[in-house]
Motif scaffolding. Structure first.
Motif, PDB file in Angstrom:
ATOM      1  N   VAL A  26      -0.374  -8.927  12.308  1.00  0.00           N
ATOM      2  CA  VAL A  26      -0.500  -8.623  10.885  1.00  0.00           C
ATOM      3  C   VAL A  26      -0.576  -9.920  10.081  1.00  0.00           C
ATOM      4  O   VAL A  26      -1.432 -10.082   9.206  1.00  0.00           O
ATOM      5  N   ILE A  66      -3.689 -11.364   7.632  1.00  0.00           N
ATOM      6  CA  ILE A  66      -3.523 -11.833   6.263  1.00  0.00           C
ATOM      7  C   ILE A  66      -4.002 -13.271   6.125  1.00  0.00           C
ATOM      8  O   ILE A  66      -4.617 -13.653   5.143  1.00  0.00           O
ATOM      9  N   LEU A 113      -4.343   2.431  12.013  1.00  0.00           N
ATOM     10  CA  LEU A 113      -4.021   1.804  10.730  1.00  0.00           C
ATOM     11  C   LEU A 113      -4.913   0.591  10.496  1.00  0.00           C
ATOM     12  O   LEU A 113      -5.443   0.393   9.404  1.00  0.00           O
ATOM     13  N   LYS A 160      -7.622  -0.088   7.500  1.00  0.00           N
ATOM     14  CA  LYS A 160      -7.606  -1.248   6.608  1.00  0.00           C
ATOM     15  C   LYS A 160      -8.786  -2.186   6.863  1.00  0.00           C
ATOM     16  O   LYS A 160      -8.811  -3.303   6.356  1.00  0.00           O
ATOM     17  N   VAL A 188       2.147 -16.004   0.027  1.00  0.00           N
ATOM     18  CA  VAL A 188       0.778 -15.831  -0.465  1.00  0.00           C
ATOM     19  C   VAL A 188       0.241 -17.161  -0.991  1.00  0.00           C
ATOM     20  O   VAL A 188      -0.903 -17.538  -0.730  1.00  0.00           O
ATOM     21  N   LYS A 200      -0.611 -19.395   1.803  1.00  0.00           N
ATOM     22  CA  LYS A 200      -1.844 -18.914   2.415  1.00  0.00           C
ATOM     23  C   LYS A 200      -3.049 -19.348   1.593  1.00  0.00           C
ATOM     24  O   LYS A 200      -4.020 -19.866   2.127  1.00  0.00           O
ATOM     25  N   TYR A 234      -0.252  -3.217  -3.522  1.00  0.00           N
ATOM     26  CA  TYR A 234      -0.830  -4.402  -2.885  1.00  0.00           C
ATOM     27  C   TYR A 234      -0.599  -4.306  -1.380  1.00  0.00           C
ATOM     28  O   TYR A 234       0.525  -4.343  -0.916  1.00  0.00           O
ATOM     29  N   SER A 235      -1.693  -4.157  -0.634  1.00  0.00           N
ATOM     30  CA  SER A 235      -1.543  -3.984   0.816  1.00  0.00           C
ATOM     31  C   SER A 235      -1.674  -5.296   1.559  1.00  0.00           C
ATOM     32  O   SER A 235      -1.679  -5.307   2.769  1.00  0.00           O
ATOM     33  N   LEU A 236      -1.786  -6.398   0.849  1.00  0.00           N
ATOM     34  CA  LEU A 236      -1.973  -7.722   1.446  1.00  0.00           C
ATOM     35  C   LEU A 236      -3.417  -7.953   1.894  1.00  0.00           C
ATOM     36  O   LEU A 236      -3.906  -9.056   1.872  1.00  0.00           O
ATOM     37  N   PHE A 258       2.478  -2.767   5.243  1.00  0.00           N
ATOM     38  CA  PHE A 258       1.467  -3.197   4.258  1.00  0.00           C
ATOM     39  C   PHE A 258       1.771  -2.674   2.862  1.00  0.00           C
ATOM     40  O   PHE A 258       0.894  -2.224   2.168  1.00  0.00           O
TER      41      PHE A 258
END
Lengths: 450, 292, 280
Positions: free
Chosen positions: A79, A83, A100, A104, B142, B145, C30-32, C245
């Protein structure tokens, strides 16, 4: 004396060195044609390393770098990889997870590739290839292995109890009295004064050897704990298998199964939930001689083989009210990350792993069952060499008496509801009827997300 | 003090029990690490290692083949100890040096310099002490990132490199206590704030700065959550994260406890060595940090 | 101003900015993997109805109470023992030793030692005639177990803080008490403890903030189970954000946690400021 400036310079220099060093490593700097492949089972690392070697010989323009992480880290790292754009190009997928990811947009549909290269989906064990068609009708992987469940029993204990291999392989079950299966479990349970579960004076509160062990409450799938009892009682997970739109955890056929199962705890044949869950897992306890029988999946053959203090053998699952034996059949496939920069190389590797060449290598390692039907004899021979007669795993597949893993794009949310719900029931903090409420919650999640 | 009465004897016994409770887990780690993993479940009561072997250490450090390791109940995975040790050293050292230095500068400004809004800004800094790290962790992740710093040392180090509210608070309290007369004397000699800070304040505060540095080092060395998020790749993975990964790499179903304990000991070793070398200073200085 | 520049930079970039950004994300879905979508107060409405959230809060409070309670009592006890019995550096070093080992490692070692079937602690219990306890498997034991493990790691550190506080109490106070014929027990309650209060409150503020953020031990051992018994708020936030998420919702919960911490800390600090020391 140090001036501030020199200190700052030193500080900046020390910061810069590792930062620069780090830049050299990331996915961007990879050589063209090199792909990163992840798997989670350490026992399968050697055979896939071998596959990668053969793959590179056949396709010199491509090479594969394999990385392995244990189950829990594997998914959280994946995951984080999605990201941060550092996910592996190809990774081993699982039925409980890939829907899932597909939802996504993180895994690549491979229909076009399959069509372009005329991949023959008929070479796989029946039904396997379809597991990797997502809820949206697109294909996300080619199967590479499969698994079913059986009972692993401690043969020293069964001999001492005077139970023959024939008896163990012809057990019956029903949700009322547990059939001959429960009789056997009862006989195999021994209390601290060496009295058996079917002998007078049996003390169910002081048990030395439990007849049946279990790893956990099974969550929403019960793969290695209760799935086959429920199935042979005529129960289905959901409407529309495997893409459930409405689940049936409140169905009496299910709740009576669970009621019977946890009844074994009351009777003293199974440890309490707290004991089963506290610390080390079911195979270690089996290896320490605490359990006579433990159900488990075919991927665990290797682990049972390393248990030195006990001799484990396999027994078929019982025949139930529906008149046959049934097992869950699940399997793994390799999926491609949608963000890969190496699509062609990734596809070539996935195609190779789904081919008989690769599956023969997998089969000969004798760790899991290959997805390609023609590779099975080699696997059987490899398992026989390590002393396993794996027939009980194969029979339900040959007979077609298998059911799929309950796949679902909301699997994580369903698990979040079902795991505690099942744990409550197994630790007697809630009645099996409470599962109806959990079922409502699950169905609400599904309807909210569609 | 008092005579050795019943009360003192009881107190000594309690202290002794306490020391046993503190030390026993360390012994148990040793005992398990030197045992043969496949024999462990059968001998839970043995206080000595079961079939004493160095196998666990060998497979953790990658000195045995995958086949050997698997036969002993391991996974064939190894901890790339020297690499992760280097990473831990890099991260902890840079974090400590930068954090303490910059915090000292800020603390000096809060303690000694006069500027408008100083106390309000300080109060704001103090309020940050209460921000739960996870709250900043999510957006920081974030941010890191977006800066493209995931899986780099910079990404692991940066958030802690400039300051922590605790460090500033801690040092300010001490700087406030430094005799003003010396400083004024230096000023009369024409020294600027820069010279006073480097020539006077820092040398005079060697003890609390060392204290803070040691505390920062311990915390930075032991940090798990942040490096787990941003530093998962091999080349920047620190020891605590490596240990977590090693744990999850043990064979499904049958954890390699001996290997795990061996890895644990190896991961804790640098800290233990540091501790033995500085035992007196650390214990004294932690006592010191308690007094404002 | 150059003195404060680096710290301010770090403060703004890694404290202020993320706090504001986190606050904003808490109002989004916000699911990233997709851009955040503003959804107003939806996350907070969900939170009110999310029984897992309330359970997590409850579990966390239970943990904090046990952890802080036991740890403080033990730390004061240890500090007193050390203060009255020995000034030995060795003893102090041993007491502090667990603090040097990372949380994760401590959790792993205890997980192994507390196993119900093959753990050594249950073997010891068996020797004194106590039935094995499923420390991690029993939902009533799980949180006390996790709390106990962290007490083991932190009690020495806390004890040394208290010990330092004890050393600040001037000896004439004790001498006076002795002249009055006060017993050791009475002296402790009437003199030592009240004089120790400023240090104790400070220790409480710092340990309480840390205690609310229990994560490592749970992640390594029970992972929230059994039956949500150890799904502490920090772990739940992590789960929501990174395995499900659900980053927006996780941010909302983090903001609420911040608010709770701020209130608790302010209350404690007020307590601290109310009476700096009873000695004055």
């Amino acid at each position: 004396m140090l001036t501030r400036r020199t200190l700052l310079k030193a500080g900046l220099a020390s910061l810069a060195v590792p930062a620069v060093a780090a830049c050299n490593n990331g996915a961007a700097a990879r050589a063209d044609g090199e792909i990163i492949y992840w798997l989670w089972d350490s026992a399968q690392l050697p055979m896939y390393t071998e596959c990668a070697k053969v793959f590179h010989e056949q396709n010199p323009q491509y090479s594969v770098k394999i990385e392995q992480y244990g189950w829990n880290d594997y998914w959280s790292k994946l995951v984080t990889g999605f990201i941060s754009d550092t996910a592996p190009d190809v990774f081993t997928g699982h039925s409980s997870k890939y829907p899932l990811f597909a939802d996504k947009g993180q895994v690549l549909p491979i229909d076009d590739y399959v069509a372009r290269d005329n991949v023959d989906l008929g070479i796989y064990q029946k039904g396997l290839a379809d597991r990797w068609i997502g809820a949206d009708g697109k294909r996300y992987g080619l199967p590479k292995d499969w698994d079913t469940e059986v009972y692993f029993y401690n043969s020293a204990f069964t001999e001492a109890a005077g139970i023959s291999a024939e008896q163990l392989n012809s057990m019956t079950w029903n949700p009322k009295d547990g059939g001959t299966f429960e009789q056997i479990v009862r006989r195999l349970t021994v209390d601290s004064k060496d009295r058996r579960g079917d002998q007078p004076g049996f003390d169910k509160d002081n048990i030395k050897v439990y007849g049946l062990g279990y790893a956990d409450a099974g969550g929403g799938d019960g793969q290695t704990s209760w799935s086959w009892y429920a199935a042979i009682n005529g129960w289905k997970y959901s409407e529309g298998e495997p893409w459930g739109t409405k689940f049936f955890y409140g169905d009496p056929k299910f709740t009576e199964t669970i009621g019977w199962w946890r009844g074994l705890i009351t009777k003293g044949y199974m440890p309490t939930y707290a004991q089963a869950k506290s610390g080390v897992d079911v195979t270690t306890s089996f290896g320490a001689g605490k359990y006579a029988i433990t159900p488990n999946g075919s991927w665990m053959l290797g682990t049972y083989g390393t248990l030195k203090q006990v001799k484990s053998k396999l027994a078929r699952l019982p025949i139930g009210p529906v008149g046959k034996r049934m097992s869950m059949m699940n399997g793994l496939a390799d999926t491609i990350w949608a963000g890969t920069t190496q699509r062609d190389a990734s596809w070539a590797w996935v195609k190779f792993l789904g081919s008989q060449t690769a599956q023969d290598i997998v089969a000969k390692a004798g760790v899991v069952f290959p997805a390609v039907a023609a590779s099975m004899p080699a696997a059987k021979a490899a398992f026989a060499k390590s002393g396993w007669d794996v027939t009980p795993f194969l029979e339900p597949v040959e007979a077609g008496d298998v059911f799929p893993y309950p796949a679902n794009p909301n699997a994580a949310d369903v698990t979040a509801v079902m795991t505690p719900a099942m744990e409550s029931v197994m630790s007697f903090e809630a009645e099996p009827s409470s599962l109806a409420k959990a079922n409502d919650d699950v169905n609400q999640i599904l309807s909210a997300n569609t | 003090m008092r005579k050795l009465g019943v009360g003192r004897t009881v107190a000594w016994v309690m202290l002794f029990i306490l020391l046993i409770v503190t030390l026993f887990p360390f012994y148990w780690m040793l005992r398990t690490a030197f045992s043969d993993n496949t024999q462990l479940p059968g001998h839970p009561n043995s206080l000595l290692p079961v079939e004493t072997t160095l196998g666990a250490f060998k497979r953790v450090l990658g000195l045995s083949t995958i086949e050997e390791a698997q036969a002993q109940g391991g996974s064939g995975a190894a901890v790339n100890f020297w690499l992760y040790l280097r990473n831990s050293l890099v991260v902890a050292t840079i974090t400590t040096v930068c954090q303490v230095f910059f915090s000292a500068m800020a603390a000096y400004a809060f303690a000694r310099l006069r500027w408008p809004g100083r106390d309000k800004v300080f109060a704001l800094f103090l309020a940050a002490l209460m921000v739960p790290p996870i709250f900043t962790t999510l957006p920081n992740f974030v941010l890191i990132k977006n800066l493209g710093l995931l899986n780099s040392f910079a990404g692991i180090i940066l958030p802690g490199a400039f300051m922590t509210p605790f460090a500033i608070f801690f040092l300010r309290q001490f700087f406030l206590g430094i005799n003003r007369e010396l400083e004024e004397a230096a000023m009369i000699d024409g020294a600027g704030h820069r010279r006073i800070f480097f020539g006077l304040i820092i040398p005079m505060s060697a003890a609390p700065i060392a204290t803070l540095a040691i505390l920062t080092y311990i915390n930075s060395w032991n940090d798990y959550f942040w490096p787990l998020l941003v530093g998962q790749q091999e080349n920047v993975r620190v020891l605590t994260v490596a240990l977590g990964v090693f744990r999850s790499q043990t064979p499904q179903g049958g954890p390699d406890w001996a290997g795990l304990m061996a890895a644990t000991l190896i991961a804790a070793l640098p800290m233990i060595i540091l501790f033995l070398a500085f035992a007196k200073r650390i214990t004294n200085s932690i006592g010191f940090s308690g007094i404002k | 101003m150059i003195f404060i520049a680096p710290a301010t930079l770090g403060f703004v970039v890694f404290y202020i900015w993320p706090t504001l950004r986190g606050a904003y994300l808490s109002f989004t879905e916000y699911s990233l993997l997709e851009a955040p979508k503003f959804n107003g107060l939806a996350n907070y409405e969900r939170m009110v109805q999310d029984s897992f959230f309330w359970n997590a809060l409850g579990v966390t409070v239970e943990y904090v109470v046990i952890n802080i309670g036991v740890q403080t009592v033990l730390a004061v006890g240890i500090a007193m023992l050390m203060y009255r019995l020995t000034k030995s550096i060795t003893v102090r070093a041993i007491v502090l030793a667990p603090y040097l080992v990372a949380n994760v490692v401590v959790a792993l070692v205890w997980y192994w030692m507390l196993d119900v079937q093959v753990g050594v602690v249950n073997t010891f219990l068996g020797w004194v005639g106590i039935d094995p306890v499923a420390f991690f498997g029993d939902s009533h034991w799980a949180i006390p177990t996790v709390a106990g493990i962290n007490v083991w790691r932190h009690m020495g550190y806390t004890a040394l803080l208290v010990f330092a506080g004890l050393q600040t109490i001037p000896s004439y106070v004790y001498e006076a008490a002795e002249v009055d014929g006060s017993t050791e027990w009475k002296t402790f309650w009437r003199i030592t403890l009240p004089l120790l209060r400023p240090v104790l409150v400070m220790v409480l503020v710092v340990t309480m903030i840390g205690s609310f953020q229990i994560f490592d031990t749970v992640a390594v051992t029970t992972q929230g189970g059994p039956i949500n018994a150890t799904r502490v708020i920090y772990y739940y936030i992590y789960e929501r954000a990174f395995t499900r998420f659900d980053f927006g919702y996780a941010s909302a919960m983090a903001l609420v946690l911040f608010a709770i911490l701020a209130v608790v800390s302010l209350l404690q600090l007020r307590l601290l400021r109310a009476k700096e020391s009873d000695l004055a």
